[in-house]
Write a protein that holds these residues in place. Structure first.
Motif, PDB file in Angstrom:
ATOM      1  N   GLY A  68       2.031  -4.371   8.037  1.00 45.88           N
ATOM      2  CA  GLY A  68       3.402  -4.023   7.653  1.00 45.88           C
ATOM      3  C   GLY A  68       3.600  -3.858   6.158  1.00 45.88           C
ATOM      4  O   GLY A  68       4.691  -4.097   5.641  1.00 45.88           O
ATOM      5  N   ILE A  69       2.563  -3.427   5.446  1.00 51.01           N
ATOM      6  CA  ILE A  69       2.723  -3.314   3.989  1.00 51.01           C
ATOM      7  C   ILE A  69       2.606  -1.873   3.483  1.00 51.01           C
ATOM      8  O   ILE A  69       2.526  -1.636   2.282  1.00 51.01           O
ATOM      9  N   VAL A  70       2.597  -0.907   4.410  1.00 50.85           N
ATOM     10  CA  VAL A  70       2.441   0.488   3.988  1.00 50.85           C
ATOM     11  C   VAL A  70       3.800   1.157   3.783  1.00 50.85           C
ATOM     12  O   VAL A  70       4.684   1.035   4.618  1.00 50.85           O
ATOM     13  N   SER A  71       3.966   1.835   2.659  1.00 51.35           N
ATOM     14  CA  SER A  71       5.139   2.678   2.432  1.00 51.35           C
ATOM     15  C   SER A  71       4.650   4.074   2.127  1.00 51.35           C
ATOM     16  O   SER A  71       3.652   4.246   1.427  1.00 51.35           O
ATOM     17  N   ARG A  72       5.368   5.060   2.642  1.00 52.48           N
ATOM     18  CA  ARG A  72       4.961   6.446   2.425  1.00 52.48           C
ATOM     19  C   ARG A  72       5.922   7.099   1.436  1.00 52.48           C
ATOM     20  O   ARG A  72       7.127   6.920   1.529  1.00 52.48           O
ATOM     21  N   VAL A  73       5.356   7.813   0.484  1.00 57.18           N
ATOM     22  CA  VAL A  73       6.181   8.476  -0.525  1.00 57.18           C
ATOM     23  C   VAL A  73       5.847   9.964  -0.489  1.00 57.18           C
ATOM     24  O   VAL A  73       4.689  10.339  -0.319  1.00 57.18           O
ATOM     25  N   ASN A  74       6.866  10.797  -0.656  1.00 57.24           N
ATOM     26  CA  ASN A  74       6.627  12.237  -0.698  1.00 57.24           C
ATOM     27  C   ASN A  74       5.991  12.615  -2.037  1.00 57.24           C
ATOM     28  O   ASN A  74       6.674  12.740  -3.046  1.00 57.24           O
ATOM     29  N   GLY A  75       4.692  12.825  -2.013  1.00 62.67           N
ATOM     30  CA  GLY A  75       3.957  13.141  -3.239  1.00 62.67           C
ATOM     31  C   GLY A  75       4.112  14.575  -3.693  1.00 62.67           C
ATOM     32  O   GLY A  75       3.589  14.955  -4.739  1.00 62.67           O
ATOM     33  N   MET A  76       4.841  15.374  -2.908  1.00 57.90           N
ATOM     34  CA  MET A  76       5.088  16.766  -3.298  1.00 57.90           C
ATOM     35  C   MET A  76       6.318  16.889  -4.193  1.00 57.90           C
ATOM     36  O   MET A  76       6.575  17.945  -4.758  1.00 57.90           O
TER      37      MET A  76
ATOM     38  N   VAL B 248       0.887  -1.159   0.000  1.00 57.67           N
ATOM     39  CA  VAL B 248       0.000   0.000   0.000  1.00 57.67           C
ATOM     40  C   VAL B 248       0.925   1.209   0.000  1.00 57.67           C
ATOM     41  O   VAL B 248       1.719   1.389   0.923  1.00 57.67           O
ATOM     42  N   ILE B 249       0.874   1.986  -1.065  1.00 59.03           N
ATOM     43  CA  ILE B 249       1.775   3.131  -1.185  1.00 59.03           C
ATOM     44  C   ILE B 249       0.976   4.406  -0.965  1.00 59.03           C
ATOM     45  O   ILE B 249       0.059   4.720  -1.727  1.00 59.03           O
ATOM     46  N   GLU B 250       1.323   5.092   0.113  1.00 64.92           N
ATOM     47  CA  GLU B 250       0.609   6.318   0.448  1.00 64.92           C
ATOM     48  C   GLU B 250       1.350   7.514  -0.126  1.00 64.92           C
ATOM     49  O   GLU B 250       2.531   7.734   0.154  1.00 64.92           O
ATOM     50  N   LEU B 251       0.658   8.279  -0.951  1.00 62.67           N
ATOM     51  CA  LEU B 251       1.236   9.509  -1.503  1.00 62.67           C
ATOM     52  C   LEU B 251       0.908  10.640  -0.547  1.00 62.67           C
ATOM     53  O   LEU B 251      -0.251  11.024  -0.375  1.00 62.67           O
ATOM     54  N   ASP B 252       1.959  11.144   0.068  1.00 63.10           N
ATOM     55  CA  ASP B 252       1.811  12.143   1.112  1.00 63.10           C
ATOM     56  C   ASP B 252       1.914  13.538   0.483  1.00 63.10           C
ATOM     57  O   ASP B 252       2.934  13.863  -0.117  1.00 63.10           O
ATOM     58  N   VAL B 253       0.844  14.317   0.577  1.00 64.12           N
ATOM     59  CA  VAL B 253       0.831  15.627  -0.092  1.00 64.12           C
ATOM     60  C   VAL B 253       0.237  16.716   0.803  1.00 64.12           C
ATOM     61  O   VAL B 253      -0.564  16.427   1.687  1.00 64.12           O
ATOM     62  N   ASP B 254       0.631  17.959   0.542  1.00 57.44           N
ATOM     63  CA  ASP B 254       0.023  19.095   1.245  1.00 57.44           C
ATOM     64  C   ASP B 254      -1.341  19.356   0.640  1.00 57.44           C
ATOM     65  O   ASP B 254      -1.454  19.503  -0.578  1.00 57.44           O
ATOM     66  N   GLU B 255      -2.318  19.496   1.488  1.00 54.85           N
ATOM     67  CA  GLU B 255      -3.663  19.764   0.968  1.00 54.85           C
ATOM     68  C   GLU B 255      -3.731  21.042   0.143  1.00 54.85           C
ATOM     69  O   GLU B 255      -4.482  21.125  -0.818  1.00 54.85           O
ATOM     70  N   ASP B 256      -2.910  22.027   0.526  1.00 56.10           N
ATOM     71  CA  ASP B 256      -2.941  23.311  -0.190  1.00 56.10           C
ATOM     72  C   ASP B 256      -2.602  23.143  -1.673  1.00 56.10           C
ATOM     73  O   ASP B 256      -3.060  23.902  -2.514  1.00 56.10           O
ATOM     74  N   ALA B 257      -1.780  22.138  -1.990  1.00 57.46           N
ATOM     75  CA  ALA B 257      -1.348  21.965  -3.379  1.00 57.46           C
ATOM     76  C   ALA B 257      -2.427  21.283  -4.223  1.00 57.46           C
ATOM     77  O   ALA B 257      -2.401  21.352  -5.446  1.00 57.46           O
ATOM     78  N   LEU B 258      -3.370  20.638  -3.550  1.00 60.30           N
ATOM     79  CA  LEU B 258      -4.282  19.765  -4.290  1.00 60.30           C
ATOM     80  C   LEU B 258      -5.271  20.523  -5.161  1.00 60.30           C
ATOM     81  O   LEU B 258      -5.599  20.096  -6.255  1.00 60.30           O
ATOM     82  N   VAL B 259      -5.737  21.669  -4.659  1.00 61.42           N
ATOM     83  CA  VAL B 259      -6.702  22.430  -5.448  1.00 61.42           C
ATOM     84  C   VAL B 259      -6.045  22.859  -6.763  1.00 61.42           C
ATOM     85  O   VAL B 259      -6.617  22.700  -7.839  1.00 61.42           O
ATOM     86  N   GLU B 260      -4.811  23.336  -6.683  1.00 65.27           N
ATOM     87  CA  GLU B 260      -4.112  23.763  -7.898  1.00 65.27           C
ATOM     88  C   GLU B 260      -3.899  22.572  -8.843  1.00 65.27           C
ATOM     89  O   GLU B 260      -4.069  22.679 -10.055  1.00 65.27           O
ATOM     90  N   ARG B 261      -3.537  21.441  -8.270  1.00 64.89           N
ATOM     91  CA  ARG B 261      -3.333  20.255  -9.116  1.00 64.89           C
ATOM     92  C   ARG B 261      -4.619  19.859  -9.818  1.00 64.89           C
ATOM     93  O   ARG B 261      -4.635  19.562 -11.011  1.00 64.89           O
ATOM     94  N   ILE B 262      -5.708  19.856  -9.052  1.00 70.62           N
ATOM     95  CA  ILE B 262      -6.954  19.354  -9.624  1.00 70.62           C
ATOM     96  C   ILE B 262      -7.563  20.337 -10.605  1.00 70.62           C
ATOM     97  O   ILE B 262      -8.085  19.944 -11.649  1.00 70.62           O
TER      98      ILE B 262
END
Ligand code: ADP
Ligand code: ADP
Ligand code: ZN
Length: 215
Positions: free
Chosen positions: A191-199, A110-124
């Motif tokens: 034990g299957i979660v990895s976190r990735v910096n989505g920013m 399970v790969i979690e993309l970790d992002v700032d919420e503030d960036a999401l509106v601009e992305r979307i």
């Protein structure tokens, strides 16, 4: 290999899933894409889902889990699955376990993309896709090499989603926070979660995911 890409709307799940498909011949299972296809085709599922999606709320667990089961059955047993936008609730997570188990598949990452919420509106709000092949783009962050021409298929037609507006995005983020983020502990316990910096930029995120898949 079967993996989940988890993250709020605009985190980059679809972008990264498309790259994994190209690189590894895996299959992207996006419930959002399946639902949009159903809406377009005017199927009973589509008719039920349309207004819910326009509001940015979640479609029923039964509907999306049924769609996932059907898609998996249409795949070869040796083809890896990338779950993009599913599961989104605890009930869907439980269904996915049952769906995979019944087909002799296991969940590897399970790969979690970790992002700032503030960036999401601009992305979307800057997101668009090729109307022919579905390749994703962004007004600022991922433009076609030749302006107005899809890199992948050469089409000159693009489209934007009706729910990719600021108001709906806020609802979708709230849904993510309330219903989807709470399913992470289920997978953390395994034990299957990895976190990735989505920013990070798109190529860096891809490299980080590739590293996880190799380990
Ligand atoms: P999701 O599937 O998680 O909703 P997308 O993959 O569609 O998100 O990404 C949302 C938008 O942001 C797209 O237009 C995409 O091109 C862009 N994007 C994706 N990843 C990044 C990134 N790491 N940096 C900047 N923009 C990105
Ligand atoms: P994003 O990643 O940008 O949030 P998606 O394409 O994954 O967008 O989903 C679009 C919409 O489709 C969601 O806002 C929701 O209404 C519906 N949807 C998609 N996947 C699910 C799911 N697993 N459970 C419930 N609703 C879903
Ligand atoms: Zn294209």
């Amino acid at each position: 290999m079967n993996i989940i890409l988890l993250g709020p709307p605009g985190a980059g799940k679809g972008t990264q899933a498309q790259r994994l498909v190209e690189a590894h011949g895996m299959r992207q299972l996006s419930t959002g894409d399946m639902l949009r296809a159903a809406v377009k085709a005017g199927t009973p599922v589509g008719l039920q889902a349309k207004a819910v999606m326009e509001r940015g709320e979640l479609v029923s667990d039964e509907i999306v889990s049924a769609l996932i089961g059907e898609e998996l059955d249409a795949m070869g047993p040796g083809t890896g699955a990338i779950f993009d936008g599913y599961p989104r609730t605890a009930a869907q997570a439980a269904s996915l376990d049952a769906i995979l188990g019944a087909r002799g598949r296991t969940l590897d990452h399970v790969i979690e993309l970790d992002v700032d919420e503030d960036a999401l509106v601009e992305r979307i709000c800057g997101r668009y896709t090729c109307a022919n092949c579905g390749k994703g783009y962004h007004d600022k962050f991922e433009q076609p090499r030749i302006p107005g021409v899809c890199d992948k298929c050469g089409s000159t037609e693009f489209k934007r989603r009706p729910d990719d507006n600021e108001e709906t995005v806020r609802t979708r983020m709230a849904e993510y926070r309330a219903k989807t983020a709470p399913i992470l502990p289920i997978y953390e316990e395994r034990g299957i979660v990895s976190r990735v910096n989505g920013m990070a930029d798109i190529d860096h995120v891809t490299a980080a995911i590739e590293k996880i898949l190799k380990d």
